[in-house]
Design an enzyme around this catalytic site. Structure first.
Site, PDB file in Angstrom:
ATOM      1  CG  ASP A 200      -1.652   1.217   1.476  1.00 22.04           C
ATOM      2  OD1 ASP A 200      -2.306   1.659   0.510  1.00 22.04           O
ATOM      3  OD2 ASP A 200      -1.616   1.782   2.594  1.00 22.04           O
TER       4      ASP A 200
ATOM      5  CG  ASP B 235      -2.206   7.470   0.281  1.00 18.78           C
ATOM      6  OD1 ASP B 235      -1.152   7.986  -0.121  1.00 18.78           O
ATOM      7  OD2 ASP B 235      -3.301   7.606  -0.293  1.00 18.78           O
TER       8      ASP B 235
ATOM      9  CG  ASP C  77      -2.366   2.360   6.405  1.00 17.50           C
ATOM     10  OD1 ASP C  77      -2.737   1.993   5.274  1.00 17.50           O
ATOM     11  OD2 ASP C  77      -2.694   3.456   6.902  1.00 17.50           O
TER      12      ASP C  77
HETATM   13 MG   LIG Z   1      -3.185   3.086   3.429  1.00 13.88          MG
END
Ligand SMILES: [Mg+2]
Length: 262
Positions: free
Chosen positions: A10, A12, A213
């Site tokens: 990922d 961001d 995240d």
């Molecule tokens: Mg993310």
């Protein structure tokens, strides 16, 4: 010989810092991946246009997955074999898993008649820049959407009903670090599986690793051999179900990648 490793990540809040989008703290691990020629696949909510910016900046030439699994973009010269069910798209072969963006806009407009929602389709680049702490040029790239529509629920009490309506109409949603995302039948996990199969054709047995995240990463983490979560900005993890990288965003990323590929 050691099994070839493939890393899905990922962007961001994971490789990119959840506050200022810096990847400074992940630089050592990024260099190590280049040295060892380990493919690094960006798998993000971001658009193709945004990913192209980060690929250039980071010096990445591997395939990538845009907009929560909506599109898999493979540079045309990347695999020597022919890929099934692809379209040509600029310098890529595109495996399209998402539905057309116009369908998502139609549906969000329908929801807006009843609910208090604000989506990327009615936010200006300037508003997105302020809201997501992006530079204006980045916000412009973030608006170039193809398969996934980010939105905010302004009245939290309406959340359950809104998400039910999405379900009822055969569409899907996922939750990223900053926004809800309206999408079709695609998710990061499906796209990771398809791309992993292509890498298997190229390398034979592979070991797949993924790092995320947020909730929209869970299916990606479920689709690989080893899935990790980095810490969120507030020090918490999105779930206890996955292995934990000790550090927020790129700091945790750096540790896990070095640990897995050294
Ligand atoms: Mg993310």
């Amino acid at each position: 010989m050691q099994m070839k490793k493939i890393i899905f990540t990922d962007l961001d809040g994971t490789l990119l810092d959840p506050g200022d989008y810096s990847y400074e703290k992940a630089k050592n691990a990024l260099e190590l991946l280049k040295k060892k020629e380990i493919p690094l696949i960006f798998c993000t909510s971001k658009t193709r246009a945004e990913i192209e910016f980060w690929r250039k900046k980071i010096g990445n030439n591997d395939p990538f997955i845009s907009e929560n699994g909506g599109g898999i973009f493979v540079p045309k010269d990347y695999f020597s074999f022919k890929i099934q069910s692809v379209k040509e798209y600029n310098n890529y072969f595109l495996i399209k898993l998402g539905i057309n963006y116009s369908q998502l806009i139609d549906f969000i407009n329908f929801l807006k008649e009843k609910y208090n929602i604000r989506s990327f389709s009615d936010m200006s680049s300037k508003e997105i820049a302020v809201d997501a702490n992006l530079e204006l040029t980045q916000a412009e790239l973030a608006k170039k959407r193809e398969f996934d529509l980010p939105f905010k629920i302004l009245n939290k009490k309406q959340e359950k009903n809104i998400l039910n309506e999405i379900d009822k109409h055969g569409l899907n949603y996922t939750i990223g670090g900053r926004y809800y995302h309206l999408l079709g039948d695609n998710n990061k996990g499906e796209a990771v599986k398809i791309l992993s199969d292509l890498f298997r054709r190229k390398y034979g047995d592979i070991k797949t690793i993924a790092i995320g995240d947020s909730e929209n990463d869970f299916q990606m983490l479920d689709s690989v051999n080893e899935g990790f979560l980095v810490k969120k900005k507030n020090g918490s993890y999105a779930s206890n179900k996955y292995k934990k990288a000790k550090g927020v965003g790129p700091e945790g990323w750096n540790k896990i990648v070095q640990q897995e590929v050294l």
